[in-house]
Write an enzyme that holds these catalytic residues in place. Structure first.
Site, short mmCIF file in Angstrom:
data_model
loop_
_atom_site.label_atom_id
_atom_site.label_comp_id
_atom_site.label_asym_id
_atom_site.label_seq_id
_atom_site.Cartn_x
_atom_site.Cartn_y
_atom_site.Cartn_z
N ASP A 1 37.80 1.91 5.42
CA ASP A 1 37.30 1.94 6.99
C ASP A 1 36.27 2.92 7.30
O ASP A 1 36.29 3.94 6.75
CB ASP A 1 38.67 2.06 7.75
N LYS B 1 34.87 -0.34 11.41
CA LYS B 1 34.87 -1.00 12.80
C LYS B 1 34.28 0.04 13.65
O LYS B 1 34.95 0.93 13.67
CB LYS B 1 36.01 -1.67 13.47
N MET C 1 42.88 5.66 20.58
CA MET C 1 41.88 4.85 20.85
C MET C 1 41.93 5.02 22.65
O MET C 1 41.61 4.14 23.27
CB MET C 1 41.91 3.44 20.67
N1 SAH Z 1 46.11 4.16 11.44
C1 SAH Z 1 45.51 4.98 12.11
C2 SAH Z 1 45.04 5.15 13.43
C3 SAH Z 1 43.86 3.94 13.51
S1 SAH Z 1 43.30 3.70 15.25
C4 SAH Z 1 46.62 6.48 12.10
O1 SAH Z 1 47.56 6.11 11.82
O2 SAH Z 1 46.17 7.34 12.37
C5 SAH Z 1 42.16 4.78 15.34
C6 SAH Z 1 42.38 5.73 16.07
O3 SAH Z 1 43.12 6.89 15.59
C7 SAH Z 1 41.05 6.75 16.74
O4 SAH Z 1 40.48 6.27 17.88
C8 SAH Z 1 41.91 7.90 17.02
O5 SAH Z 1 42.63 7.88 18.40
C9 SAH Z 1 42.99 8.16 16.04
N2 SAH Z 1 42.63 8.93 15.03
C10 SAH Z 1 42.42 8.56 13.67
N3 SAH Z 1 42.02 9.79 12.96
C11 SAH Z 1 42.10 10.83 13.90
C12 SAH Z 1 41.89 12.18 13.43
N4 SAH Z 1 41.48 12.48 12.14
N5 SAH Z 1 42.11 12.85 14.60
C13 SAH Z 1 42.45 12.50 15.81
N6 SAH Z 1 42.62 11.18 15.92
C14 SAH Z 1 42.38 10.10 14.99
#
Ligand code: SAH
Length: 459
Positions: free
Chosen positions: A248, A270, A383
């Site tokens: 991803d 995405k 998000m």
């Molecule tokens: N599966 C992922 C979430 C995916 S949805 C998880 O468990 O973290 C994508 C969202 O995750 C982003 O819009 C943001 O809100 C959050 N996100 C992912 N990586 C991040 C990071 N390193 N720091 C802060 N937010 C993060």
């Protein structure tokens, strides 16, 4: 080679260990895993040794009988005493190991990677304990913890195959095809996969499957929030042996670089509100690659089970009859909470910690605003950047205190991590002023723990 590495059968054999302190404990920690009759000679054994004695794993005594011992460890805390005991042991013709005394050693103890019945011993003849430790730690992280169980299963199947197939060359060919050729193939196997592959290939196996290419396997892997230190050992292991890596947008380069270099890398990112790979296309890719017999690593940011659309991939894999394993990861909420140096739940304060999305398939997500607006409510919104003004409006409408702290953690766990401290009342303006672009989580009800707590800046 001065020392010959051999594995001695200690079942029912007597082993004498002199000493009750740290040196004896270090030797005993391995010895208690064997089936030896352990006699520990010590007037003052430490608590751990007494606990082993209470569990019947060894016998404590204060006087030694050398005559019937197979091996002797002189491991008191007194070096001269250890040498003296070594000489005594030699007089009785019994091989001895004197702790930290090379001249008092007939045998030395290697570093061991224990996946019993599989055991790997690493020795450097005393030249470099550091190298032995490095080799051990590398192998420990690469080999599955259930490798011993897999080996037992292989033994059972090998015995069965001997009755079915008299031709040794054919048996060897079958095993080569089940197990692959290198460590890389082996680390992706467990007892179940071995059994299935064996059943597909064995001479009396079901006809309809015997000519078919073996189906591969999909590993749904949590890549964590970005810092490779946050990967699990299991994730790293399957990444090392992947044929195909489907990843991803938010998977960090540092994590990606730990995947097997020869793998086929397929980007299926995405972009919020931008160009995207459709989910059904992603499902199709992982199914096709697995059906072609590949080991597929589906690398998703954070934890694959949190806002990762993993369920849709599981449904497609099930429908295609492709087996998969899930490797959980560190989700953005826990990584961000760790950066704020706070617990997600605090006894006496919050009885729930909500993980919510600011966005769903209908646009801005409708959440349980009444619950989230309550005093002491805590929530992490994924998000949520584009929805920030909407979230603020809904919370205020439901009576939230505008001074409730909100911490925004951008790029949690990465070198470019930013923590912005705000409040519900100031959220959209602070986000704009702070230039937060994401990926970021909005942590409602969480304030940063630090000396600079009152500083409100993105710095
Ligand atoms: N599966 C992922 C979430 C995916 S949805 C998880 O468990 O973290 C994508 C969202 O995750 C982003 O819009 C943001 O809100 C959050 N996100 C992912 N990586 C991040 C990071 N390193 N720091 C802060 N937010 C993060």
């Amino acid at each position: 080679m001065r020392y010959l590495p051999i594995h001695i059968d200690l079942r029912g054999k007597r082993v004498l260990v002199f000493g009750g302190g740290p040196a004896a404990q270090a030797k005993l920690r391995t010895l208690v895993k064997t089936e030896a009759e352990l006699i520990v000679v010590s007037g003052k054994p430490d608590a751990e040794i007494r606990r082993w004695a209470e569990h019947g794993r060894l016998t404590l005594t204060d006087h030694a009988d050398f005559t019937s011992a197979t091996l002797i460890y002189a491991a008191t805390e007194d070096q001269d005493e250890n040498l003296r005991l070594a000489l005594l042991a030699r007089e009785h013709g019994i091989p001895v190991n004197a702790a930290d005394q090379p001249t008092g050693c007939d045998f030395i103890t290697p570093a061991i990677v224990d996946r019993s019945p599989v055991a790997i011993s690493i020795g450097t003849e005393g030249t470099s304990p550091g190298l032995a430790r490095a080799l051990k730690s590398d192998l420990e992280s690469r080999l599955r913890s259930d490798l011993g169980q897999t080996a037992q299963t292989i033994k059972t199947l090998r015995d069965a195959l001997k009755n079915e197939e008299p031709d040794i060359a054919k048996r060897q060919a079958l095993w080569a095809s089940v197990l692959g050729s290198g460590l890389g193939d082996f680390v992706s196997l467990d007892a179940e996969i071995v059994t299935r592959r064996y059943e597909e290939r064995r001479p009396e196996g079901r006809q309809e499957t015997s000519d078919r290419t073996a189906t591969g396997h999909v590993h749904i892997v949590g890549a964590g929030p970005g810092d490779p230190d946050l990967l699990t050992i299991g994730a790293l292991r399957v990444m090392h042996s992947a044929d195909v890596v489907v990843y991803d947008r938010l998977v960090s380069d540092e994590v990606l670089s730990l995947c097997r270099r020869e793998a086929d890398f397929i980007y299926v990112g995405k972009v919020p509100g931008g160009a995207s790979t459709r989910q059904d296309k992603i499902n199709q890719i992982i199914v096709e690659k697995a059906l072609a017999g590949h080991s597929v690593v589906r690398l998703k940011s954070g934890d694959p089970l949190v806002f990762g659309r993993a369920e849709e991939e599981f449904v497609s894999l099930d429908a295609a009859g492709v087996d998969f394993t899930i490797h959980p990861g560190i989700t953005a909420a826990t990584a961000a909470a760790a950066s704020l140096r706070h617990s997600l739940t605090v006894r006496g304060e919050n009885t729930a910690a909500t993980l919510a999305t600011g966005h769903d398939e209908n646009g801005f997500a409708e959440l349980d605003w009444t619950a989230l607006a309550r005093l002491n409510a805590r929530a992490t919104i994924y998000m949520g950047l584009r929805a920030a003004r909407f979230i603020q409006g809904r919370l205020m409408l439901h009576g939230a205190n505008p001074d409730t702290p909100v911490s925004i953690v951008e790029n949690a766990s990465r070198p470019d991590e930013i923590i912005l401290e705000s409040t519900i009342g100031a959220l959209p303006d602070d986000l704009k002023a702070g230039g937060i672009k994401g990926p970021a989580v909005l942590m409602i009800g969480y304030a940063r723990r630090s000396a600079a707590k009152s500083l409100k800046a993105a710095s």
